[in-house]
Write a protein that holds these residues in place. Structure first.
Motif, PDB file in Angstrom:
ATOM      1  N   VAL A   1     -70.746 -20.489  29.088  1.00 36.38           N
ATOM      2  CA  VAL A   1     -71.689 -20.961  28.057  1.00 36.38           C
ATOM      3  C   VAL A   1     -72.479 -19.788  27.485  1.00 36.38           C
ATOM      4  CG1 VAL A   1     -73.862 -22.229  27.765  1.00 36.38           C
ATOM      5  CG2 VAL A   1     -71.903 -23.332  28.874  1.00 36.38           C
ATOM      6  N   LEU A   2     -73.019 -18.932  28.375  1.00 38.49           N
ATOM      7  CA  LEU A   2     -73.825 -17.803  27.900  1.00 38.49           C
ATOM      8  C   LEU A   2     -72.967 -16.852  27.066  1.00 38.49           C
ATOM      9  CD1 LEU A   2     -75.876 -17.219  31.162  1.00 38.49           C
ATOM     10  CD2 LEU A   2     -76.805 -18.011  28.980  1.00 38.49           C
ATOM     11  N   LEU A   3     -71.715 -16.673  27.476  1.00 37.18           N
ATOM     12  CA  LEU A   3     -70.801 -15.798  26.729  1.00 37.18           C
ATOM     13  C   LEU A   3     -70.472 -16.407  25.366  1.00 37.18           C
ATOM     14  CD1 LEU A   3     -69.332 -13.128  27.079  1.00 37.18           C
ATOM     15  CD2 LEU A   3     -67.444 -14.357  28.177  1.00 37.18           C
ATOM     16  N   ALA A   4     -70.214 -17.712  25.349  1.00 38.36           N
ATOM     17  CA  ALA A   4     -69.843 -18.381  24.089  1.00 38.36           C
ATOM     18  C   ALA A   4     -70.950 -18.245  23.047  1.00 38.36           C
ATOM     19  CB  ALA A   4     -69.550 -19.863  24.353  1.00 38.36           C
ATOM     20  N   PHE A   5     -72.194 -18.202  23.500  1.00 33.80           N
ATOM     21  CA  PHE A   5     -73.311 -18.126  22.549  1.00 33.80           C
ATOM     22  C   PHE A   5     -73.880 -16.710  22.440  1.00 33.80           C
ATOM     23  CE2 PHE A   5     -72.970 -22.634  23.466  1.00 33.80           C
ATOM     24  CZ  PHE A   5     -73.092 -23.189  22.195  1.00 33.80           C
TER      25      PHE A   5
ATOM     26  N   GLN B   1     -69.249 -10.341  23.476  1.00 29.71           N
ATOM     27  CA  GLN B   1     -68.109 -11.135  23.976  1.00 29.71           C
ATOM     28  C   GLN B   1     -66.865 -10.266  24.151  1.00 29.71           C
ATOM     29  OE1 GLN B   1     -67.224 -14.595  21.585  1.00 29.71           O
ATOM     30  NE2 GLN B   1     -69.342 -15.312  21.669  1.00 29.71           N
ATOM     31  N   GLU B   2     -66.598  -9.454  23.119  1.00 29.31           N
ATOM     32  CA  GLU B   2     -65.397  -8.616  23.191  1.00 29.31           C
ATOM     33  C   GLU B   2     -65.509  -7.584  24.314  1.00 29.31           C
ATOM     34  OE1 GLU B   2     -62.350  -8.882  21.853  1.00 29.31           O
ATOM     35  OE2 GLU B   2     -63.185 -10.820  21.282  1.00 29.31           O
ATOM     36  N   ALA B   3     -66.729  -7.035  24.494  1.00 25.89           N
ATOM     37  CA  ALA B   3     -66.920  -6.054  25.570  1.00 25.89           C
ATOM     38  C   ALA B   3     -66.618  -6.696  26.921  1.00 25.89           C
ATOM     39  CB  ALA B   3     -68.349  -5.507  25.531  1.00 25.89           C
TER      40      ALA B   3
ATOM     41  N   ARG C   1     -60.166 -18.741  23.204  1.00 25.47           N
ATOM     42  CA  ARG C   1     -60.004 -20.147  22.785  1.00 25.47           C
ATOM     43  C   ARG C   1     -61.032 -21.043  23.496  1.00 25.47           C
ATOM     44  NH1 ARG C   1     -54.498 -18.693  22.932  1.00 25.47           N
ATOM     45  NH2 ARG C   1     -54.208 -19.491  25.035  1.00 25.47           N
ATOM     46  N   THR C   2     -61.211 -20.786  24.795  1.00 21.85           N
ATOM     47  CA  THR C   2     -62.204 -21.562  25.560  1.00 21.85           C
ATOM     48  C   THR C   2     -63.598 -21.394  24.960  1.00 21.85           C
ATOM     49  OG1 THR C   2     -60.911 -21.288  27.575  1.00 21.85           O
ATOM     50  CG2 THR C   2     -63.235 -21.862  27.858  1.00 21.85           C
ATOM     51  N   LEU C   3     -63.960 -20.145  24.646  1.00 25.92           N
ATOM     52  CA  LEU C   3     -65.308 -19.878  24.121  1.00 25.92           C
ATOM     53  C   LEU C   3     -65.514 -20.574  22.772  1.00 25.92           C
ATOM     54  CD1 LEU C   3     -65.695 -16.082  25.057  1.00 25.92           C
ATOM     55  CD2 LEU C   3     -66.617 -18.080  26.248  1.00 25.92           C
ATOM     56  N   ALA C   4     -64.460 -20.573  21.921  1.00 19.88           N
ATOM     57  CA  ALA C   4     -64.565 -21.256  20.623  1.00 19.88           C
ATOM     58  C   ALA C   4     -64.809 -22.753  20.846  1.00 19.88           C
ATOM     59  CB  ALA C   4     -63.289 -21.028  19.813  1.00 19.88           C
ATOM     60  N   HIS C   5     -64.130 -23.299  21.856  1.00 20.02           N
ATOM     61  CA  HIS C   5     -64.266 -24.711  22.170  1.00 20.02           C
ATOM     62  C   HIS C   5     -65.674 -25.025  22.694  1.00 20.02           C
ATOM     63  CE1 HIS C   5     -63.267 -28.535  24.378  1.00 20.02           C
ATOM     64  NE2 HIS C   5     -62.733 -28.764  23.185  1.00 20.02           N
ATOM     65  N   VAL C   6     -66.197 -24.114  23.511  1.00 24.16           N
ATOM     66  CA  VAL C   6     -67.556 -24.301  24.055  1.00 24.16           C
ATOM     67  C   VAL C   6     -68.578 -24.278  22.917  1.00 24.16           C
ATOM     68  CG1 VAL C   6     -69.355 -23.277  25.520  1.00 24.16           C
ATOM     69  CG2 VAL C   6     -66.980 -23.345  26.331  1.00 24.16           C
ATOM     70  N   ARG C   7     -68.403 -23.332  21.971  1.00 20.83           N
ATOM     71  CA  ARG C   7     -69.336 -23.271  20.828  1.00 20.83           C
ATOM     72  C   ARG C   7     -69.279 -24.562  20.017  1.00 20.83           C
ATOM     73  NH1 ARG C   7     -67.882 -18.026  20.767  1.00 20.83           N
ATOM     74  NH2 ARG C   7     -66.094 -18.404  19.397  1.00 20.83           N
ATOM     75  N   GLN C   8     -68.050 -25.092  19.856  1.00 18.23           N
ATOM     76  CA  GLN C   8     -67.854 -26.276  19.025  1.00 18.23           C
ATOM     77  C   GLN C   8     -68.457 -27.534  19.671  1.00 18.23           C
ATOM     78  OE1 GLN C   8     -63.669 -26.746  18.308  1.00 18.23           O
ATOM     79  NE2 GLN C   8     -63.971 -28.543  16.974  1.00 18.23           N
ATOM     80  N   THR C   9     -68.236 -27.667  20.990  1.00 19.48           N
ATOM     81  CA  THR C   9     -68.644 -28.899  21.671  1.00 19.48           C
ATOM     82  C   THR C   9     -70.010 -28.776  22.356  1.00 19.48           C
ATOM     83  OG1 THR C   9     -67.552 -28.158  23.689  1.00 19.48           O
ATOM     84  CG2 THR C   9     -66.246 -29.505  22.166  1.00 19.48           C
ATOM     85  N   GLY C  10     -70.465 -27.525  22.581  1.00 21.42           N
ATOM     86  CA  GLY C  10     -71.721 -27.341  23.294  1.00 21.42           C
ATOM     87  C   GLY C  10     -71.609 -27.593  24.788  1.00 21.42           C
TER      88      GLY C  10
END
Lengths: 268, 268
Positions: free
Chosen positions: A162-166, A172-174, A196-205
């Motif tokens: 979660v912290l990485l997604a936001f 994130q890339e580092a 892909r997981t991080l994009a999904h976390v950002r989308q769904t919270g």
């Protein structure tokens, strides 16, 4: 313990910024910090010679610095002459705004979550490239031994994802380009899959992960925003995967997260 | 807040061993510790010049040491350039055997006590001539703001009276001969009266105090023994005096205390 026998209980990882044992820092203050660095989850109680070796110091230097740290309260010496971390550090750490102060605001809500879900509850913040738990309540009989002060890599924990997604894209890339430890066969370490997981976390919270660190467990995690709307922490629940209801858990977590944001507001 | 307007909320006291602000220690490592000493419950967030003044250091020395402490993680610098305590200290303090490790063993029982009594629950240990809370759960609406890491004089707290009652006689006398702060008109500061109280605590295994720090409150406290039988901590509940049932509270506390002793046993 419900841990699979092939999954060793992973120890919290040292900070990226911390040097390895045996490499003393060049300054006098740095050498005192090296003495503190000698202590860790697997080295809670050390003799003077162990401290000297792990801190990369001569015995007389280690002796002088250890005595100074005992005098100040950072270390304690037991009746057998071995050293451990002292209560002055607990007292100081209680002043950390992102530590026990955040815990204060979150505590009743974390406690409610634990009562409702009967799972482990963690409140984590980002520190360097890791997540540090500032609150952790454990279910009485569980494999996962999350504790306050534990430090974990972000890719392998619900709060970390979660912290990485936001986080900012550069950060994130580092993290995704750094060595990503595999704790068991289920730990995702492929950067493309993590993206892909991080994009999904950002989308769904919500982040939902199964068996990332300990196989029989599911973690559900959500962001916690400060009153200005910035993601300042992440809140997670760990339950057994069998019978878990991630949607319900996510709804309860989001409710608790909003309550923590309100409690953080000085106008509250 | 149910505090009487004439009772100021007392701040946790600094350690006896801690020097006053502005008196720098003579060694380089000591100067780094002086920087940490600059922070306190009323000084959680400091500018560089405030650190230098409170630590008794020149601005360049304070700057160099602060940078080193930020690099190591003991301090954090916010976007406005002010400093506060960092998470590395939380991580280290979690290793203290008398700190969060004791909290781990006690937590489920402390939580039960809080659920049953709906009061504030504190778990304290002796450090120097004070008591430090290693666990504190607050009822949601209460005046007493006990927090993990809080440090209090022994004569004015339930946990402190218990720890003092079960200390060596020489240590008791040293505390009773030291300046005993009065927090409100109910705080007992007369050594003879305190001696009688301590004898009663030893005899009954319970300390009951009314209004010692905040007027409308009653505290009931009991010792917690380690598996070898030594008093290692004290457990207390704070409730409103009106309607309080000290006998019942003592019985529940003794039950919880025994459970903590069992949890501390490595054979458990």
């Amino acid at each position: 313990m419900t841990l699979s026998p092939d999954v060793p209980a992973p120890a919290p990882r040292p900070a990226v910024r911390r040097r390895g044992p045996g490499t003393a820092r060049p300054t006098a203050a740095g050498r005192a910090l090296s003495v503190l660095d000698a202590f860790g989850p697997r080295h809670r109680c050390l003799s003077l010679s162990e401290i000297a070796r792990r801190a990369g110091l001569t015995l007389p230097t280690a002796h002088r610095l250890t005595r100074e740290l005992v005098d100040w309260g950072a270390l304690e010496r037991d009746s057998t002459g071995r050293y451990s971390v002292g209560l002055r550090l607990l007292e100081l750490s209680a002043l950390a705004p992102r530590g026990l102060e955040l815990r204060e605001a979150a505590f009743p809500h974390v406690e409610d979550l634990h009562q409702i879900t009967r799972g482990n509850v963690q409140l984590g913040v980002r520190d360097g490239m890791q997540v540090v738990y500032v609150e952790a309540i454990r279910a009485r009989v569980r494999a996962v031994t999350s504790r306050v002060g534990d430090r974990w890599p972000m890719h392998a924990t619900g709060t970390g994802l979660v912290l990485l997604a936001f986080s900012e894209p550069d950060f994130q890339e580092a993290v995704l380009r750094s060595p990503l430890e595999r704790f068991n066969p289920m730990t995702v370490t492929d950067p493309a899959e993590l993206r892909r997981t991080l994009a999904h976390v950002r989308q769904t919270g919500v982040a939902v992960a199964r068996g990332q660190i300990t196989l029989p467990d599911m973690v559900v995690a959500v962001p916690v925003r400060d009153p200005a709307g910035e993601v300042t922490a992440a809140l997670s629940v760990v339950v057994e995967t069998e019978g878990a209801r991630p949607r319900e858990l996510a709804a309860v977590l989001k409710q608790a997260s909003r309550a923590i944001t309100r409690a953080l507001d000085p106008r509250h």
